[in-house]
Design an enzyme around this catalytic site. Structure first.
Site, PDB file in Angstrom:
ATOM      1  N   CYS A 131     101.913  93.861  93.902  1.00 38.62           N
ATOM      2  CA  CYS A 131     100.410  93.751  93.635  1.00 38.62           C
ATOM      3  C   CYS A 131      99.788  95.320  94.387  1.00 38.62           C
ATOM      4  O   CYS A 131      99.712  95.338  95.364  1.00 38.62           O
ATOM      5  CB  CYS A 131      99.933  92.840  94.454  1.00 38.62           C
ATOM      6  SG  CYS A 131      97.989  92.782  94.257  1.00 38.62           S
ATOM      7  N   CYS A 134      96.662  94.996  96.383  1.00 39.25           N
ATOM      8  CA  CYS A 134      96.802  94.286  97.660  1.00 39.25           C
ATOM      9  C   CYS A 134      97.488  95.216  98.595  1.00 39.25           C
ATOM     10  O   CYS A 134      97.066  95.392  99.765  1.00 39.25           O
ATOM     11  CB  CYS A 134      97.749  93.160  97.513  1.00 39.25           C
ATOM     12  SG  CYS A 134      97.402  91.742  96.275  1.00 39.25           S
ATOM     13  N   ASP A 135      98.320  96.359  98.103  1.00 35.54           N
ATOM     14  CA  ASP A 135      99.151  96.763  99.097  1.00 35.54           C
ATOM     15  C   ASP A 135      99.226  98.340  99.061  1.00 35.54           C
ATOM     16  O   ASP A 135      99.806  98.947  99.898  1.00 35.54           O
ATOM     17  CB  ASP A 135     100.813  96.245  98.924  1.00 35.54           C
ATOM     18  CG  ASP A 135     100.985  94.890  99.185  1.00 35.54           C
ATOM     19  OD1 ASP A 135     100.337  94.356  99.858  1.00 35.54           O
ATOM     20  OD2 ASP A 135     101.770  94.222  98.404  1.00 35.54           O
TER      21      ASP A 135
END
Ligand SMILES: Cc1cc2nc3c(=O)[nH]c(=O)nc-3n(C[C@H](O)[C@H](O)[C@H](O)COP(=O)(O)OP(=O)(O)OC[C@H]3O[C@@H](n4cnc5c(N)ncnc54)[C@H](O)[C@@H]3O)c2cc1C
Length: 255
Positions: A131, A134-135
């Site tokens: 993701c 997300c990261d």
């Protein structure tokens, strides 16, 4: 502990089922192995959820979660490992505890497809993410690689190009460049159904065989959302399944 119904998975399908079942007066437990909200929380903007165009997946699911909390539904962060049926009752074992119930809603969705053995070997000890939203921020001004060739991979590349100094793009069968400091994987999703493989019938791709009524081949087990056989895997269909599954559960419990 004993419940009327255990819902496995706190994505849109599981949380909707929880709302309906709790409002119908049932004693229920929701078990979630990761974070409440499911896969949509990585989407920056959802443009086809009726009434809230552009809402972020995380914000949308926060609201659904608040509704679930306000109803007093118990949610526990535990990974369901095994389900056993005996004398019309179910025993659900997690990584932390054991529960029993009369009916189960499986709303485990899908999970990202993992790298091939060869690419995983290539990646070695380098971090692997599924993701970018997300990261991605963890790799600001660093070199990363995105594996995959579909629309999701294109989206991940575009997003990471705004953060990282260099973004390599390779296909699922190509070697991972040595320079890359992290690997972002976007090679599709597979059903998260291994916990029910001995309990219900699955189709050839591993999705739970169930029609729109969410009834599976095992009496007392209902499948809702992306984990079941269906044409359209979206938030609205997941929410619809949550409602349909809970109605099917209520009919089953009446018997
Ligand atoms: C990047 C992205 C963008 C998207 N954009 C859109 C969009 O714009 N509009 C739209 O309508 N749809 C979109 N989708 C699709 C949408 O997210 C899904 O259709 C929907 O979220 C499915 O909900 P679900 O509840 O069935 O499953 P999920 O959201 O996958 O939830 C399943 C939950 O079950 C949990 N779980 C799994 N196994 C276990 C276990 N053994 N024990 C306990 N818990 C378990 C998981 O951790 C997860 O939280 C998008 C999906 C992605 C990935």
């Amino acid at each position: 502990m004993k419940y009327d119904v255990i819902v496995i998975g706190a994505g849109m399908a599981g949380l909707t089922a929880a709302i309906y079942l709790k409002r119908a007066g049932k004693n229920i437990l929701v078990l979630e192995s990761n974070v409440v909200g499911g896969q949509i929380i990585s989407a920056l903007a959802v443009d086809n959820w009726p009434g809230e165009p552009g809402v972020s997946g995380a914000d949308l699911m926060k609201k659904v979660n608040r509704q679930v909390e306000e109803l007093g539904v118990s949610v526990r962060y535990e990974d369901v490992l095994k389900i056993v049926k005996k004398n019309h009752k179910f025993s659900v074992a997690t990584d932390e505890d054991k529960y029993s119930c009369d009916a189960i809603v499986v709303a485990t969705g899908t999970e990202p497809r993992k790298l091939s053995e060869k690419q995983a070997e290539d990646a070695g000890m380098r971090p692997i993410s599924y993701c970018a939203t997300c990261d991605g921020a963890l790799y600001k001004d660093k070199t990363v690689v995105v594996v995959g060739s579909g629309n999701t991979a294109k989206h991940e590349i575009k997003y990471l190009e705004g953060i990282c100094s260099k973004v390599y793009h390779i296909h699922h069968d190509e070697p991972i460049p040595e320079e890359a400091e992290a690997v972002f994987v976007a090679i599709g999703r597979v059903p998260a159904t291994k916990i029910v493989v001995d309990l219900v019938e699955l189709d050839s791709k591993g999705y739970i065989e169930a029609d729109e009524d969410c009834v599976t081949s095992c009496p007392g087990v209902f499948a809702a959302g992306d984990c079941r056989t269906k044409e359209v895997r979206q938030l609205v269909t997941a929410a619809g399944d949550g409602a349909a599954a809970s109605e099917a559960v209520l009919r089953y419990l009446e018997k």
